[in-house]
Design an enzyme around this catalytic site. Structure first.
Site, mmCIF file in Angstrom:
data_model
loop_
_atom_site.group_PDB
_atom_site.id
_atom_site.type_symbol
_atom_site.label_atom_id
_atom_site.label_comp_id
_atom_site.label_asym_id
_atom_site.label_seq_id
_atom_site.Cartn_x
_atom_site.Cartn_y
_atom_site.Cartn_z
ATOM 1 N N MET A 1 37.762 26.336 29.129
ATOM 2 C CA MET A 1 36.647 25.821 29.945
ATOM 3 C C MET A 1 35.569 25.178 29.063
ATOM 4 S SD MET A 1 36.466 29.182 32.422
ATOM 5 C CE MET A 1 36.572 30.321 31.037
ATOM 6 N N GLN B 1 32.585 25.399 40.388
ATOM 7 C CA GLN B 1 31.211 25.409 39.885
ATOM 8 C C GLN B 1 30.353 24.443 40.707
ATOM 9 O OE1 GLN B 1 31.694 24.289 35.784
ATOM 10 N NE2 GLN B 1 31.839 26.391 35.057
ATOM 11 N N THR C 1 32.583 29.985 26.835
ATOM 12 C CA THR C 1 31.766 29.002 27.538
ATOM 13 C C THR C 1 30.433 29.652 27.857
ATOM 14 O OG1 THR C 1 31.450 28.086 29.789
ATOM 15 C CG2 THR C 1 33.221 29.633 29.509
ATOM 16 N N ASN C 2 29.358 28.916 27.713
ATOM 17 C CA ASN C 2 28.038 29.459 28.052
ATOM 18 C C ASN C 2 27.870 29.620 29.564
ATOM 19 O OD1 ASN C 2 26.000 29.441 25.501
ATOM 20 N ND2 ASN C 2 27.489 27.784 25.286
ATOM 21 N N THR C 3 28.242 28.591 30.322
ATOM 22 C CA THR C 3 27.998 28.590 31.760
ATOM 23 C C THR C 3 28.641 29.781 32.454
ATOM 24 O OG1 THR C 3 27.760 26.187 31.879
ATOM 25 C CG2 THR C 3 28.401 27.311 33.909
ATOM 26 N N CYS D 1 25.920 24.825 25.336
ATOM 27 C CA CYS D 1 27.203 24.478 25.938
ATOM 28 C C CYS D 1 28.171 24.365 24.781
ATOM 29 C CB CYS D 1 27.118 23.167 26.717
ATOM 30 S SG CYS D 1 28.736 22.544 27.236
ATOM 31 N N THR D 2 29.331 24.961 24.901
ATOM 32 C CA THR D 2 30.219 25.056 23.754
ATOM 33 C C THR D 2 30.812 23.721 23.326
ATOM 34 O OG1 THR D 2 32.007 25.741 25.259
ATOM 35 C CG2 THR D 2 30.810 27.485 24.079
ATOM 36 N N GLU D 3 30.688 22.678 24.161
ATOM 37 C CA GLU D 3 31.160 21.360 23.764
ATOM 38 C C GLU D 3 30.119 20.529 23.021
ATOM 39 O OE1 GLU D 3 33.894 22.856 26.628
ATOM 40 O OE2 GLU D 3 31.785 22.418 26.998
#
Length: 230
Positions: free
Chosen positions: A10, A52, A83-85, A197-199
């Site tokens: 994700m 989401q 994932t942060n979210t 955000c991990t991206e």
């Protein structure tokens, strides 16, 4: 060495970074040819992203809980939500199994506090920036003062994540947009910037900011290594 359980996919772009960071750190700590013991339950992000957007968080919680149970059954000794979210559903994950959850906001806040900073900017998806599950963790558990971009800047940060970064697209124009947003946040008193955000770490590095950058992907992955080797 303990086994690290990762709920990933994700997106897989950042999950791949977790795998690389963890294994490099284990090799550095123990020497070659050591590598980490990792279990990853990788989800298809398309339906996740749609849920989401539709606000179907109860269904998402069930999916995350299922991943947690699968990793526990597979022999994991701890859990990471890559994932942060989706840390919005951290409680559901913790309730689903008996494994300790290494929370991404905690490992990030620890790094911020180690530098003696108190006021930080948070970049991430709209969910992470605007909802309270993440900021409250930083503020109430760690005493940080968290600021976020204005409406237009939040929309652009979110758009770049979902339209570009999760697809592995890294554009110079988007990097410049983030740099400008960071500059405005620094003007508001931000002493550091959390890449929540991990991206985002695919796009932004320390050279893009006049204040310290806190890459949640790396900090989270390294916290898992500390657990695994403790």
């Amino acid at each position: 060495m303990k086994t690290i359980g990762i709920i990933g996919g994700m997106s897989w772009e950042s999950s791949a970074q977790y795998y690389a960071i963890i294994n490099r750190a284990v090799r550095d700590r123990l020497g070659s040819p050591h590598s980490a013991r990792i279990l990853m339950h990788s989800l298809d992000f398309a339906p996740i992203a749609q849920m989401q957007a539709d606000g179907e968080w109860e269904q998402l919680g069930e999916a995350m809980a299922g991943s947690a149970r699968a990793l526990e059954a597979g022999g994991a000794d701890c859990l990471l939500i890559a994932t942060n979210t989706m840390h919005k559903l951290a409680d559901e994950v913790e309730e689903a199994c008996d494994l300790p959850l290494i929370h991404i906001a905690d490992s990030t806040a620890d790094a911020v506090c180690e530098k003696g900073l108190t006021r930080v900017a948070l970049l991430g998806t709209a969910f992470t920036m605007e909802q309270d599950f993440y900021r409250d963790r930083l503020e109430e558990h760690h005493g940080l003062d968290v600021i976020i971009p204005d409406n237009d800047d939040r929309a652009e940060v979110h758009r770049i994540i979902y339209e570009e970064l999760i697809a592995g697209e890294v554009r110079d124009t988007s990097r410049e947009a983030y740099r400008e947003i960071i500059e405005r946040l620094v003007d508001q008193g931000a002493q550091g910037v959390i890449l929540g955000c991990t991206e985002i770490m695919l796009l932004i590095s320390q050279s893009d900011s006049p204040v310290p950058i806190f890459d949640t992907t790396e900090l989270h992955a390294l916290a898992a290594v500390e657990f695994a080797l403790s």
